[in-house]
Design a protein around this motif. Structure first.
Motif, PDB file in Angstrom:
ATOM      1  N   VAL A   1      71.669 -12.770 103.331  1.00 36.78           N
ATOM      2  CA  VAL A   1      72.089 -12.574 101.943  1.00 36.78           C
ATOM      3  C   VAL A   1      73.333 -11.690 101.940  1.00 36.78           C
ATOM      4  O   VAL A   1      73.398 -10.692 102.661  1.00 36.78           O
ATOM      5  CB  VAL A   1      70.964 -11.910 101.129  1.00 36.78           C
ATOM      6  N   PHE A   2      74.333 -12.067 101.171  1.00 38.00           N
ATOM      7  CA  PHE A   2      75.526 -11.241 101.068  1.00 38.00           C
ATOM      8  C   PHE A   2      75.158  -9.847 100.541  1.00 38.00           C
ATOM      9  O   PHE A   2      74.338  -9.714  99.620  1.00 38.00           O
ATOM     10  CB  PHE A   2      76.553 -11.875 100.132  1.00 38.00           C
ATOM     11  N   ASP A   3      75.768  -8.835 101.119  1.00 34.74           N
ATOM     12  CA  ASP A   3      75.530  -7.457 100.679  1.00 34.74           C
ATOM     13  C   ASP A   3      75.798  -7.336  99.179  1.00 34.74           C
ATOM     14  O   ASP A   3      76.826  -7.804  98.683  1.00 34.74           O
ATOM     15  CB  ASP A   3      76.446  -6.490 101.436  1.00 34.74           C
ATOM     16  N   GLY A   4      74.880  -6.702  98.485  1.00 33.87           N
ATOM     17  CA  GLY A   4      75.060  -6.435  97.063  1.00 33.87           C
ATOM     18  C   GLY A   4      74.501  -7.496  96.139  1.00 33.87           C
ATOM     19  O   GLY A   4      74.316  -7.239  94.943  1.00 33.87           O
ATOM     20  N   VAL A   5      74.209  -8.684  96.657  1.00 36.25           N
ATOM     21  CA  VAL A   5      73.721  -9.772  95.796  1.00 36.25           C
ATOM     22  C   VAL A   5      72.395  -9.435  95.113  1.00 36.25           C
ATOM     23  O   VAL A   5      72.238  -9.636  93.905  1.00 36.25           O
ATOM     24  CB  VAL A   5      73.629 -11.094  96.580  1.00 36.25           C
ATOM     25  N   PRO A   6      71.372  -8.922  95.844  1.00 39.86           N
ATOM     26  CA  PRO A   6      70.102  -8.633  95.158  1.00 39.86           C
ATOM     27  C   PRO A   6      70.253  -7.694  93.970  1.00 39.86           C
ATOM     28  O   PRO A   6      69.656  -7.923  92.910  1.00 39.86           O
ATOM     29  CB  PRO A   6      69.243  -8.025  96.267  1.00 39.86           C
ATOM     30  N   ALA A   7      71.058  -6.661  94.122  1.00 44.25           N
ATOM     31  CA  ALA A   7      71.248  -5.713  93.023  1.00 44.25           C
ATOM     32  C   ALA A   7      71.905  -6.385  91.823  1.00 44.25           C
ATOM     33  O   ALA A   7      71.565  -6.090  90.661  1.00 44.25           O
ATOM     34  CB  ALA A   7      72.096  -4.525  93.490  1.00 44.25           C
ATOM     35  N   GLN A   8      72.837  -7.303  92.077  1.00 47.78           N
ATOM     36  CA  GLN A   8      73.504  -8.005  90.979  1.00 47.78           C
ATOM     37  C   GLN A   8      72.552  -8.956  90.258  1.00 47.78           C
ATOM     38  O   GLN A   8      72.584  -9.076  89.029  1.00 47.78           O
ATOM     39  CB  GLN A   8      74.719  -8.770  91.504  1.00 47.78           C
ATOM     40  N   LEU A   9      71.682  -9.610  91.002  1.00 50.29           N
ATOM     41  CA  LEU A   9      70.682 -10.476  90.371  1.00 50.29           C
ATOM     42  C   LEU A   9      69.714  -9.655  89.519  1.00 50.29           C
ATOM     43  O   LEU A   9      69.329 -10.073  88.420  1.00 50.29           O
ATOM     44  CB  LEU A   9      69.917 -11.263  91.431  1.00 50.29           C
ATOM     45  N   GLU A  10      69.339  -8.503  90.014  1.00 47.43           N
ATOM     46  CA  GLU A  10      68.455  -7.627  89.241  1.00 47.43           C
ATOM     47  C   GLU A  10      69.123  -7.199  87.941  1.00 47.43           C
ATOM     48  O   GLU A  10      68.473  -7.149  86.883  1.00 47.43           O
ATOM     49  CB  GLU A  10      68.066  -6.413  90.079  1.00 47.43           C
ATOM     50  N   ARG A  11      70.414  -6.893  87.995  1.00 50.48           N
ATOM     51  CA  ARG A  11      71.139  -6.502  86.778  1.00 50.48           C
ATOM     52  C   ARG A  11      71.146  -7.641  85.767  1.00 50.48           C
ATOM     53  O   ARG A  11      70.974  -7.421  84.561  1.00 50.48           O
ATOM     54  CB  ARG A  11      72.573  -6.106  87.125  1.00 50.48           C
ATOM     55  N   LEU A  12      71.353  -8.854  86.242  1.00 50.72           N
ATOM     56  CA  LEU A  12      71.384  -9.999  85.334  1.00 50.72           C
ATOM     57  C   LEU A  12      70.012 -10.254  84.716  1.00 50.72           C
ATOM     58  O   LEU A  12      69.906 -10.567  83.524  1.00 50.72           O
ATOM     59  CB  LEU A  12      71.880 -11.244  86.076  1.00 50.72           C
ATOM     60  N   ARG A  13      68.975 -10.108  85.496  1.00 51.36           N
ATOM     61  CA  ARG A  13      67.619 -10.288  84.951  1.00 51.36           C
ATOM     62  C   ARG A  13      67.305  -9.190  83.935  1.00 51.36           C
ATOM     63  O   ARG A  13      66.710  -9.456  82.893  1.00 51.36           O
ATOM     64  CB  ARG A  13      66.590 -10.294  86.064  1.00 51.36           C
TER      65      ARG A  13
ATOM     66  N   ALA B   1      87.150 -18.417  85.867  1.00 50.52           N
ATOM     67  CA  ALA B   1      87.640 -17.167  86.437  1.00 50.52           C
ATOM     68  C   ALA B   1      87.265 -17.176  87.912  1.00 50.52           C
ATOM     69  O   ALA B   1      86.386 -17.934  88.333  1.00 50.52           O
ATOM     70  CB  ALA B   1      87.034 -15.948  85.734  1.00 50.52           C
ATOM     71  N   VAL B   2      87.929 -16.349  88.700  1.00 48.92           N
ATOM     72  CA  VAL B   2      87.643 -16.247  90.127  1.00 48.92           C
ATOM     73  C   VAL B   2      87.434 -14.776  90.469  1.00 48.92           C
ATOM     74  O   VAL B   2      88.246 -13.923  90.115  1.00 48.92           O
ATOM     75  CB  VAL B   2      88.784 -16.842  90.972  1.00 48.92           C
ATOM     76  N   LEU B   3      86.335 -14.493  91.150  1.00 51.15           N
ATOM     77  CA  LEU B   3      85.905 -13.123  91.413  1.00 51.15           C
ATOM     78  C   LEU B   3      85.945 -12.837  92.908  1.00 51.15           C
ATOM     79  O   LEU B   3      85.475 -13.642  93.717  1.00 51.15           O
ATOM     80  CB  LEU B   3      84.485 -12.919  90.875  1.00 51.15           C
ATOM     81  N   ASP B   4      86.481 -11.658  93.264  1.00 52.33           N
ATOM     82  CA  ASP B   4      86.597 -11.275  94.672  1.00 52.33           C
ATOM     83  C   ASP B   4      85.533 -10.279  95.127  1.00 52.33           C
ATOM     84  O   ASP B   4      85.333 -10.124  96.335  1.00 52.33           O
ATOM     85  CB  ASP B   4      87.974 -10.632  94.934  1.00 52.33           C
ATOM     86  N   ASP B   5      84.866  -9.606  94.205  1.00 51.98           N
ATOM     87  CA  ASP B   5      84.000  -8.470  94.551  1.00 51.98           C
ATOM     88  C   ASP B   5      82.562  -8.741  94.102  1.00 51.98           C
ATOM     89  O   ASP B   5      82.296  -8.875  92.911  1.00 51.98           O
ATOM     90  CB  ASP B   5      84.539  -7.209  93.859  1.00 51.98           C
ATOM     91  N   VAL B   6      81.645  -8.794  95.075  1.00 50.66           N
ATOM     92  CA  VAL B   6      80.229  -9.013  94.752  1.00 50.66           C
ATOM     93  C   VAL B   6      79.732  -7.987  93.748  1.00 50.66           C
ATOM     94  O   VAL B   6      78.952  -8.310  92.841  1.00 50.66           O
ATOM     95  CB  VAL B   6      79.366  -8.961  96.030  1.00 50.66           C
TER      96      VAL B   6
END
Length: 222
Positions: free
Chosen positions: A89-101, A205-210
């Protein structure tokens, strides 16, 4: 399994968006070429295998039509045994999914990877508890990304009138597939797209930062 109409829907590609799956995929692709006695494509070409259906990639990159079926069989056998687990899993992805939930979004994986692989991978690597559903291609990988998205929308009971929706992906087929359903796609550059691929395909849009993923998704959802 029905998403609440007031909840924004976020469709998430798997390979190259949530997970760095290239090592295992490319090892299994290389195994297929070598077993067939065919020249292994260069590194840049191999990288392009990550994302699109393998049934499209082999015939596009030097596998004769009469050997495509055998190449697919060799790839799948090696991938099921070892390649699918050479993944992270890319670093930082779990935390971002938690924020969205936490923000009230419904999250669904929508991948061109066969669903029989996508489901155990999301479970093994801890993503399954962070999403509401996982949708993938059939094992024969017939169809397009738009077909996977159609399956997700139908299963979740979503229509354009049910609230905002957004696709997040790293390849042009994510953008094109989402557009067929009137859904914008946020492109991410930590995956496997060629330079300019996402912009040319029409990503909103295009995003560079997880670490900015959740913020950008919520902004685009309005």
């Amino acid at each position: 399994m029905t998403a609440s109409p007031q909840h924004p829907l976020v469709l998430l590609d798997l390979d190259g968006t949530l997970m760095d799956s290239a090592p295992g995929i490319l090892a299994s692709v290389t195994h297929a070429y070598r077993t067939l006695g065919l020249p292994v494509p260069d590194a840049a070409t191999l990288r392009s295998f990550v994302g699109p259906p393998i049934t499209e990639s082999f015939p596009s990159h030097g596998v004769p039509s009469e050997q495509v079926e055998e190449a697919i069989k060799l790839y799948r056998a090696d991938f099921a045994e070892t390649g699918m687990w050479d993944n992270s899993v890319f670093d930082g992805v779990p935390a971002q999914l938690e924020r969205l939930r936490d923000a009230g979004c419904t999250l669904a994986v929508a991948t061109s990877k066969p669903e029989v692989f996508a489901r155990p991978i999301t479970e093994r690597f801890g993503l399954a508890p962070l999403v509401d559903a996982v949708f993938g291609a059939p094992l024969d990988e017939q169809g397009t990304k738009a077909d996977v998205i159609a399956k997700a929308l139908a299963t979740l009971g979503r229509t354009p009138a049910d609230g905002p929706a957004l696709m997040v992906g790293d390849r042009e087929h994510d953008v094109v597939g989402a557009r067929e359903h009137g859904i914008d796609c946020l492109g991410v550059t930590w995956g496997y797209a060629a330079p300019g691929e996402l912009e040319e395909a029409g990503a909103v849009a295009v995003l560079d930062d997880v670490d900015q993923l959740a913020e950008q998704v919520l902004r685009l959802l309005g």
